[in-house]
Write an enzyme that holds these catalytic residues in place. Structure first.
Site, mmCIF file in Angstrom:
data_model
loop_
_atom_site.group_PDB
_atom_site.id
_atom_site.type_symbol
_atom_site.label_atom_id
_atom_site.label_comp_id
_atom_site.label_asym_id
_atom_site.label_seq_id
_atom_site.Cartn_x
_atom_site.Cartn_y
_atom_site.Cartn_z
ATOM 1 N N PRO A 79 0.830 -1.218 0.000
ATOM 2 C CA PRO A 79 0.000 0.000 0.000
ATOM 3 C C PRO A 79 0.860 1.261 0.000
ATOM 4 C CG PRO A 79 -0.811 -1.586 1.620
ATOM 5 C CD PRO A 79 0.509 -2.111 1.104
ATOM 6 N N GLY A 80 0.332 2.297 -0.623
ATOM 7 C CA GLY A 80 1.015 3.581 -0.650
ATOM 8 C C GLY A 80 2.280 3.568 -1.500
ATOM 9 N N ARG A 81 2.409 2.604 -2.378
ATOM 10 C CA ARG A 81 3.586 2.447 -3.239
ATOM 11 C C ARG A 81 4.864 2.231 -2.421
ATOM 12 N NH1 ARG A 81 2.845 2.641 -8.268
ATOM 13 N NH2 ARG A 81 4.981 3.170 -8.778
ATOM 14 N N LEU A 82 4.713 1.667 -1.227
ATOM 15 C CA LEU A 82 5.856 1.352 -0.371
ATOM 16 C C LEU A 82 6.257 -0.106 -0.629
ATOM 17 C CD1 LEU A 82 4.609 3.079 2.899
ATOM 18 C CD2 LEU A 82 6.091 4.010 1.103
#
Length: 191
Positions: free
Chosen positions: A168-171
């Site tokens: 999630p969140g491009r993490l």
């Protein structure tokens, strides 16, 4: 202790085979010609072990010509439903004739005849020309279709293998394995 990237790949491929709707063994193959101009296309992985990752093709095709000129390639598996990717980079070598013969013999008759009839990647004047060549090959080989001398496999021997997982969140989570001596060095990459 560093995890074995081949075992990790096996686990991910098994999950893809169970969950991907189409061709979990489909892989993007990137090659470059002698001048360094890149080209990419999809192929099917037909084998893998500690020696590398194997696919088959017409060696006179564009990819075959590029691999003859530049013996390095990259592979990219993208399993969208699993939100995972695996990137593999390394030198490429032809597999043995015995391996190519064995795989060719396992293919469907239609696929075998297609390999005989096709001048893969060359210009084709009409679909009818290909269909006529296919019918001629079918008539010429009523029983066993021999593997054409120009058709065979290649093995990408990995020097780098990266496992990418969506977060999630491009993490994203990225693990990189680099061949080192007889083993692997493992590290992480920023997302």
């Amino acid at each position: 202790m560093v995890e074995d990237p081949h075992a990790l790949f096996d686990a991910w491929l098994h999950e893809a085979e169970a969950g991907e709707p189409n061709d979990p063994n489909a892989v993007a193959l990137a090659t470059a010609d002698a001048a360094g101009r890149p080209s990419v296309r999809m192929v099917l992985l037909k084998g893998h072990d500690e020696r590398g990752f194997v696919f088959y093709t017409n060696r006179e095709s564009r990819k075959g010509e590029e691999l003859a000129a530049n013996r390095h390639a990259s592979l990219l598996f993208h399993w969208k439903s699993l939100r995972r990717q695996v990137r593999i980079e390394g030198p490429v070598s032809p597999v043995s004739d015995a391996e190519s013969d064995a795989y060719f013999a396992s293919r469907s008759r239609a696929s075998q005849l297609g390999a005989v009839a096709s001048d893969q990647s060359r210009p084709l004047d009409s679909r009818e020309t290909f269909e006529e060549r296919y019918a001629a090959a079918d008539a010429r080989f009523p029983d066993v279709v021999p593997r054409p001398a120009h058709w065979g496999g290649y093995r990408v021997s990995p020097e780098r293998i990266e496992f990418w997982e969506d977060r999630p969140g491009r993490l994203h989570h990225r693990r990189l394995f680099v061949a080192e001596g007889d083993g692997w060095r493992e590290g992480m990459l920023y997302p």
